[in-house]
Enzyme design. Structure first.
Site, PDB file in Angstrom:
ATOM      1  N   GLY A  33       8.424  22.765  15.061  1.00  0.00           N
ATOM      2  CA  GLY A  33       8.815  21.841  16.121  1.00  0.00           C
ATOM      3  C   GLY A  33       9.755  22.532  17.092  1.00  0.00           C
ATOM      4  N   SER A  34       9.375  22.678  18.335  1.00  0.00           N
ATOM      5  CA  SER A  34      10.130  23.529  19.240  1.00  0.00           C
ATOM      6  C   SER A  34       9.584  23.387  20.662  1.00  0.00           C
ATOM      7  CB  SER A  34      10.019  24.979  18.766  1.00  0.00           C
ATOM      8  OG  SER A  34       8.681  25.258  18.392  1.00  0.00           O
ATOM      9  N   ARG A  35       9.868  24.392  21.522  1.00  0.00           N
ATOM     10  CA  ARG A  35       9.355  24.351  22.886  1.00  0.00           C
ATOM     11  C   ARG A  35       9.209  25.759  23.450  1.00  0.00           C
ATOM     12  NH1 ARG A  35      14.433  22.127  26.527  1.00  0.00           N
ATOM     13  NH2 ARG A  35      13.760  23.494  28.229  1.00  0.00           N
TER      14      ARG A  35
END
Length: 232
Positions: A189-191
């Site tokens: 989960g990140s960007r």
């Protein structure tokens, strides 16, 4: 979404980075089953999710040096003029930044947005606040790549999120990447932030779903204006 598309996006190869995690989930499930059988089945469900998380599907990447391709699966959460992180060495002037946010159900393999040579890789320790927050771009743990392209230097920044604790980048400085080529991943989960020089025109809208290696985020040399979208 058609059944064929659903199957193609679900029943895909698993990236080797996921093997230890999948094996660990499976072993823990067996141990929990010795304590209480329902826990084993819950563990098997989590093992299946882990395998799904590390999927690595084949993508069809447009071959055009004027196009900027999404480096990640997820939702376009920001399109703005922002100064790039200092460690990239791209100066302090604002650049077009397009952000793709990945939740825990997105494919997390990251791909090069344009063809070019990696000029710099800069890792920086930081916090693990919610990656959807704008401050995560400067406060969170991150790994940045500067890629020299036909259209100038671009920045691609892997940013850890609230539950992400490991940024992986298997490419090295001076490596030449093709658009859509895999260069790393983030767990869990990140960007991804993409910083683009003058001349880039966004080709996506806020909230749009992007597909790594396929969705065109921006375009150089186009006289078209910003994309206007309709929710239907």
């Amino acid at each position: 979404m058609s059944l064929i598309t659903t199957v193609r996006n679900t029943l895909v190869p698993i990236h080797k980075e996921g093997y230890p995690f999948i094996a660990g989930f499976f072993v823990v499930s067996l141990v929990l089953g010795l304590l209480w059988e329902p826990l084993m089945w819950l563990g098997f469900v989590l093992t299946a999710w882990c395998a799904y998380f590390f999927r690595d599907p084949v993508r069809l990447t447009p071959l055009d040096d004027d196009l900027v391709i999404s480096p990640a699966d997820g939702r376009v959460s920001s399109i703005a003029l922002v100064s790039p992180p200092e460690e990239l060495g791209l100066g302090s002037a604002p650049m077009l930044r397009i952000t793709v946010f990945m939740n825990v159900f997105n494919c997390h393999v990251n791909r090069a947005p344009m063809r070019g040579t990696i000029h710099r890789i800069a890792y920086r320790k930081g916090k693990f606040v919610n990656a959807e927050l704008d401050k995560a771009s400067h406060e969170n743990e991150r790994n940045g790549l500067v890629i020299e392209t036909e259209r100038g230097a671009i920045g691609v920044v892997q940013i850890a999120g609230l539950v992400a604790r490991r940024i992986v980048c298997w490419s090295s400085e001076n490596d030449t990447l093709q658009a859509g080529e895999r260069f790393g991943l983030i767990r869990f989960g990140s960007r991804l932030d993409v910083f683009l020089p003058d001349g880039a025109q966004p080709r996506v809208s806020l909230g749009q779903t992007a597909i790594a290696g396929e969705t065109v985020l921006a375009e150089f040399g186009s006289s078209k204006g910003p994309v206007i979208s309709r929710r239907g």
